[in-house]
Design an enzyme around this catalytic site. Structure first.
Site, PDB file in Angstrom:
ATOM      1  CB  SER A 143      -4.192   8.771  27.458  1.00 30.58           C
ATOM      2  OG  SER A 143      -4.613   9.089  28.774  1.00 30.58           O
ATOM      3  CG  ASP A 148     -11.710  13.315  28.682  1.00 32.82           C
ATOM      4  OD1 ASP A 148     -11.073  13.709  29.683  1.00 32.82           O
ATOM      5  OD2 ASP A 148     -11.167  12.741  27.719  1.00 32.82           O
ATOM      6  CG  HIS A 158      -7.578  12.596  27.853  1.00 34.85           C
ATOM      7  ND1 HIS A 158      -8.523  11.793  28.449  1.00 34.85           N
ATOM      8  CD2 HIS A 158      -6.407  11.922  27.925  1.00 34.85           C
ATOM      9  CE1 HIS A 158      -7.953  10.663  28.852  1.00 34.85           C
ATOM     10  NE2 HIS A 158      -6.668  10.719  28.559  1.00 34.85           N
TER      11      HIS A 158
END
Length: 384
Positions: free
Chosen positions: A142, A360, A363
């Site tokens: 990702s 998060d 990312h």
């Protein structure tokens, strides 16, 4: 830290990279890298993406070999961001921080400035023109998805006539006026996970990469998933040669997987036709002690770490990447983005990640840090 190399060696390695990229963009089939005798590309970060900026002529690049584009600092730039995610159809919820309520916008305004050179502003039309009819493929987890969506948005801001297909494992954006395809192939470990009678087996010595062949540029990435455990771990056993284990040291497993990848590239990729990159290790910001702020995380951070140093130092996985690339017979170029990204504690989605719960700090928001990775990627291919 890798030892400094002598300047003539850096210049030779840079010339090889520059000629290769120029030839690929023009469609030449023979590899000038081999003609120059450059057979590997690893070790010091100064071996990666060295070039002088501020003009497109040869005289303007006379000092290119002395510029390490991965050493520098982040500076405020009111002209950023390069695109508006509200106008880019490729950004998904987990990266669209403004759409999902992030209240500050200052993180959108930071530009990466290398210590000894200046990165020109990204030119999407120039990119599309020079890679007309070519295929660019990101392969990885990702974090690769993050970078792929960033580049797609950067190019979409210049040319919006596209076709877009999204599926698993392959997603593609094609820029119709130029015939340029920018694709993403999801492969979280690069090495195979195979369903067997005992369960899902992570095979450290096996890669099924036929679908990656034929691209004009390959950008590989893995690491993010190697530390996942429990329900987040998508395998039940790990196999190293003939030995099958319930688990093993993850850094050791990653190192073995990287060596398998390096052998696969050496055996399967025609680098006279395909430019190969490995995206360096993307850091996380869950522990404020890494940058001198105790127990804080990326949440509510609004500014980068000041300066050009990060107190936690290198990520151990970086050595595994450099060792794998340094032992290769074919030219593979490292996008050594770790330090520049470590300085961006403010660049993560944190709580503003669409329908994804939690904090998060792995990312990156778009627009944001991956735009700078792609700017450096493009600058590597601009030298003549």
């Amino acid at each position: 830290m890798a030892p400094k190399q002598r300047l003539p060696c850096r210049r030779l390695l840079f010339l090889a990279a520059a000629v290769a990229c120029s030839m690929l963009a023009g469609g030449a089939a023979a590899s000038m890298l081999e003609t120059l005798g450059v057979r590997r590309h690893g070790g010091s970060p100064r071996h990666n993406a060295t070039r002088q900026h501020g003009g497109r002529g040869a005289s303007a690049r006379s000092g290119m070999a002395s510029c390490n584009m991965f050493q520098g600092s982040w500076v405020y730039d009111e002209s950023l961001p390069m695109y508006d995610t509200a106008s880019c159809p490729f950004v998904e919820a987990e990266f669209d921080c403004q759409k999902y309520g992030r209240p500050d916008k200052q993180y959108l305004k930071y530009r990466w400035r290398p210590t000894s050179c200046e990165l020109p502003r990204f030119n999407g039309l120039d990119f599309l023109s020079k890679w007309r009819g070519k295929k660019i493929l990101f392969v990885g987890d990702s974090i690769s998805l993050n970078q792929w969506e960033s580049l797609a948005c950067m190019l979409h801001a210049a040319s919006s006539r596209t076709t877009y297909s999204r599926s698993t494992p392959l997603s593609t954006v094609t820029f119709q006026d130029y015939g340029v395809s920018v694709a993403y192939y999801r492969s979280t470990y690069l090495v195979d996970i195979v369903d067997q009678s005992i369960g899902r087996v992570l095979k450290l010595d096996s890669i099924s990469g036929d679908a990656w062949l034929g691209a004009d540029m390959l950008i590989f990435n893995t690491w993010h998933w190697w530390t996942h455990t429990g329900r987040d771990q998508p395998w039940d056993y790990v196999q190293d040669g003939a030995q099958v284990m319930k688990d093993m040291d993850r850094l050791t497993a990653f190192s073995k997987g990287m060596l398998t990848w390096s052998r696969w590239v050496d055996s399967n990729v025609d680098t006279s036709k395909t430019r190969v990159y490995f995206q360096g290790i993307s850091p996380t910001h869950y522990n404020g002690a890494d940058w001198g702020e105790g127990s804080r995380s990326c949440a509510q951070q609004t500014q980068p770490v000041a300066g050009s140093a990060y107190s936690a130092g290198p990520v151990p996985a970086q050595s595994a990447v450099r060792n794998a690339i340094g032992g290769m017979s074919k030219p593979v170029f490292l996008l050594d983005i770790t330090l520049m990204s470590q300085l961006r504690r403010d660049g993560h989605p944190s709580a503003y990640s669409g329908g994804h719960p939690g904090n998060d700090c792995s990312h990156w928001c778009l627009a944001g840090v991956p735009d700078a990775w792609n700017q450096i990627l493009w600058e590597q291919c601009q030298a003549r």
